[in-house]
Design an enzyme around this catalytic site. Structure first.
Site, PDB file in Angstrom:
ATOM      1  N   GLU A  14      -2.682-100.943   3.409  1.00  0.00           N
ATOM      2  CA  GLU A  14      -1.847-102.105   3.097  1.00  0.00           C
ATOM      3  C   GLU A  14      -1.125-102.531   4.361  1.00  0.00           C
ATOM      4  O   GLU A  14      -0.438-101.724   4.982  1.00  0.00           O
ATOM      5  CB  GLU A  14      -0.818-101.744   2.019  1.00  0.00           C
ATOM      6  CG  GLU A  14      -1.452-101.541   0.675  1.00  0.00           C
ATOM      7  CD  GLU A  14      -0.444-101.071  -0.368  1.00  0.00           C
ATOM      8  OE1 GLU A  14       0.758-101.335  -0.200  1.00  0.00           O
ATOM      9  OE2 GLU A  14      -0.881-100.426  -1.326  1.00  0.00           O
ATOM     10  N   ASP A  74      12.655-103.973   0.017  1.00  0.00           N
ATOM     11  CA  ASP A  74      12.464-102.858   0.927  1.00  0.00           C
ATOM     12  C   ASP A  74      13.743-102.166   1.319  1.00  0.00           C
ATOM     13  O   ASP A  74      14.781-102.795   1.528  1.00  0.00           O
ATOM     14  CB  ASP A  74      11.732-103.345   2.185  1.00  0.00           C
ATOM     15  CG  ASP A  74      10.274-103.637   1.885  1.00  0.00           C
ATOM     16  OD1 ASP A  74       9.586-102.712   1.413  1.00  0.00           O
ATOM     17  OD2 ASP A  74       9.835-104.783   2.091  1.00  0.00           O
TER      18      ASP A  74
END
Ligand SMILES: Cc1ncc(COP(=O)(O)O)c(C=O)c1O
Lengths: 266, 401
Positions: free
Chosen positions: A47, A58
């Site tokens: 990814e 995140d």
């Protein structure tokens, strides 16, 4: 149509190792060398994160890698240029992961078209609503053979899981716990419960578990519950101050797969 | 005949092309729960009664609509100031903080988180949490912690934990990111109390409704003063856009009233040091909403600049993007310097020290050609105590120059 994610799952459906890395990190031109190292380390899925100024989902580690990548001069346009040669160096399935704003500014159709040109197999956009995907993206993911992967969380209800499974292609991404990436307070506890429920739903897609997987122990736990796991923050941490990315990567993947740190690799 | 109010929002939370809910799956349940329940909770009798009673007895509403005779003479128009600066805690932010804390209580949430720029929303939230006995955490950019020190002390004194945010530009945008991340990590017990008409649906609508008390009062007060409920102009500063949304709300569909939002131009809208989102931005996604924002070609959100911490934000509420696009409102801008001058002017002429945010709205008085009988309402969103250092530095610099 041929898609490397489907091909992978045809031959292997357990212990899938998927690694997340941020494009343009640690150095601007490391994107392909990191992919090459991951290929050599025999991960199953790669990814590649599109760095964004405001990565809401995140935690600190990936945020920081994003900031560094942007400071290095990374852009989505440049990423597609770097990825032009992707298929000369690896046949692993590669997924782009990022935030919707990057795609909107690049142009929705043009984004999926470039993904196709570079040999990208899938996309994950955590802030893309399902309805908007169906309305403005699906026609292009279909046209350019890009698998859209959606997230489910331990709080996602059954009806919605079924809906997400229907729209996802390749696999669904089960977030281990309700958190941002990189938080590691016993990520598997909530997952165990939700996997039990999810299994009963007999989804068409494979399931990979992500967020908080950071060592062989959590990786093995995840693999015992689903088809495999996704590791991001811990890998970013390892390569962030590595002097030899290939060596660091091979050691790390080995460590994850076996639980033993192998000192013989030089 | 009384027209029914149209809040211009569709069932998916869009104002025309703007709004919606662009959030990671982890937040879906929380936002969805809020979305399903907010309308019926805030329309409920018990809620309304408690909300209205607190606004009256605790906040001190209605706030005066003050006819500013000296300003009126200066600008050759009939200028009224809506005195939100006289609210408890010193700005309009308390209207929303009370509404949302009551909502959080109805939802059974015990832990409140908020972001703040100027610290006014943080102070308002900390205040209501103290009143209701709820735990309160406020995210604030490190840069803002430094330039709005008095408000940091107030929040701490009120029992809130202030968390300085070190990421990005260390201002309101980043404080909002961190608050959203906190929410993702604490979905079950935590209520996110957003401070402006930004964020995923239903926040923009929710906050607009709580702030709409401002335009409701303006209507009533004007009617009793002038016999006519609608002014010719409503002028308000725009950061995220909550005081403007509240001041505009009951006039959005009025043919008579011109709505003027004033953005922070910073050092000038073409200088790269600006927060004038509608003037220079383009549509995209910020903090879960599709709206105008200041960004580069690659879709990276740019660091804004404004002397006023409360306006130092690269996005804007989706309602304003809609009002801008449909020309139902106009959006001017005022520079740092113009705001300082307008703030000093109000201080000298009317004996009112405004917040630097509100000073941007006052600066627009210089930019509009009024007729002498035009009725102009300026929303004075907050008081200037928190900005004394900035004003004094400016005065010292001018004296030395
Ligand atoms: C006094 C005052 N006015 C205006 C604003 C800007 O916010 P909004 O545009 O949501 O009214 C702030 C924000 O901190 C403020 O403190």
């Amino acid at each position: 149509m041929h898609n490397r994610i489907d091909k992978l799952f045809k031959t292997k459906a357990s212990n899938i190792v998927s690694i997340y890395t941020t494009a343009g990190f640690p150095k601007l031109n490391d994107t392909l060398s990191v992919i090459k190292a991951l290929d050599k380390a025999e991960v199953d899925l790669i990814e590649v994160g599109i760095p964004f100024s405001d990565p809401l989902a995140d935690g600190e580690t990936i945020q920081k890698s994003s900031t560094i990548a942007l400071e290095n001069g990374m852009t989505l346009k440049l990423l597609f240029e770097q990825l032009k040669n992707l298929r000369e160096i690896s046949e692993k399935p590669v997924i782009l992961m990022g935030y919707l704003n990057s795609v909107l500014q690049y142009g929705i159709e043009e984004f999926y078209k470039q993904c196709n040109v570079c040999g990208i197999d899938g996309i994950i956009l955590p802030d893309l609503p399902l309805g908007e995907f169906e309305k403005s993206h699906k026609q292009f993911t279909d046209k350019y053979n890009i698998h859209a992967v959606f997230l489910i969380s331990p709080l996602t209800d059954k009806k919605r899981i079924v809906q997400i499974d229907k729209l996802s292609k390749g696999f669904v991404y089960l977030v281990s716990s309700n958190s941002t990436t990189g938080k590691t307070q016993d990520p598997m506890k909530a997952t165990e419960q939700s996997i039990k429920e999810i299994t009963k739903l007999k989804l068409k897609n494979k399931i990979l578990i992500g967020f908080g997987i950071n060592n062989a122990k959590t990786f093995n736990q995840a693999c015992s519950l689903a088809n495999g796991a996704i590791i991001g923050s811990e890998y970013i941490r390892r390569i962030s101050n590595s002097t030899n990315i290939e060596k660091t990567t091979i050691e790390f993947i080995k460590e994850i797969k076996t639980g033993i740190y192998d000192h013989s690799i030089k | 005949m009384k027209k029914k109010l149209n809040n211009h929002i569709d069932k998916d939370g869009y104002y025309g092309n703007y709004g919606g809910s662009y959030i990671p799956e982890i937040l879906y349940n929380n936002v969805n729960e809020l979305n399903k329940k907010y309308n019926s909770i805030i329309a409920g009798k018990a809620f309304r009664k408690e909300f209205e009673s607190l606004l009256k007895n605790y906040v001190g509403r209605p706030t005066p609509l003050y006819f500013a005779a000296n300003l009126s003479e200066q600008f050759k128009a009939q200028i009224f100031l809506k005195r939100e600066d006289l609210n408890h805690t010193g700005s309009h932010k308390i209207n929303n903080a009370i509404g949302q804390v009551l909502l959080a209580k109805h939802l059974g949430k015990k832990r409140i988180i908020a972001e703040t720029g100027a610290g006014q929303h943080g102070v308002a939230t900390a205040t209501v949490c103290a009143l209701m006995g709820l735990e309160c955490f406020v995210y604030m950019g490190k840069k803002d912690v430094e330039r709005q020190a008095p408000n940091v002390s107030r929040m701490k004194m009120l029992g809130a934990t202030v968390i300085p945010v070190l990421s990005g530009s260390q201002t309101l945008k980043d404080a909002t990111n961190e608050a959203i991340r906190d929410w993702m990590n604490n979905t079950e017990n935590t209520y996110y109390l957003i401070g402006s008409v930004v964020g995923p649906h239903p926040y923009p609508d929710l906050v607009t409704k709580f702030q709409s008390v401002i335009s409701a009062e303006i209507q009533q007060q004007l009617k009793s003063i002038t016999g006519e409920p609608s002014p010719d102009y409503v002028i308000a500063c725009v950061g995220g856009g909550s005081n403007a949304a509240g001041a505009f709300y009951h006039f959005i569909d009025s043919d008579k009233t011109k709505l003027i939002g004033v953005e922070a131009a910073g050092k000038g809208i073409d200088t790269g040091y600006t927060a004038a989102t509608l003037n220079i931005g383009t549509p995209g996604i910020i903090h879960g909403s599709k709206t105008f924002l200041i960004q580069n070609n690659d879709g990276q959100i740019t660091e804004p600049h404004s002397i006023s911490a409360g306006l130092d934000y690269p996005g804007i509420g989706p309602l304003h993007s809609f009002l801008h696009e449909t020309k139902k409102a106009s959006y001017l801008s005022a520079t740092d310097e113009e705001a300082l001058i307008a703030g000093m002017n109000l201080t000298k002429k009317e004996g009112i020290i405004p917040a630097l945010e509100s000073a941007h709205a006052l600066a627009a008085l210089e930019k509009i050609k009024f007729k002498s009988n035009d009725v102009v309402v300026v929303n004075l969103s907050g008081r200037g105590d928190k900005d004394l250092d900035t004003f004094i530095n400016y005065l010292n610099k001018k004296e030395n120059a």
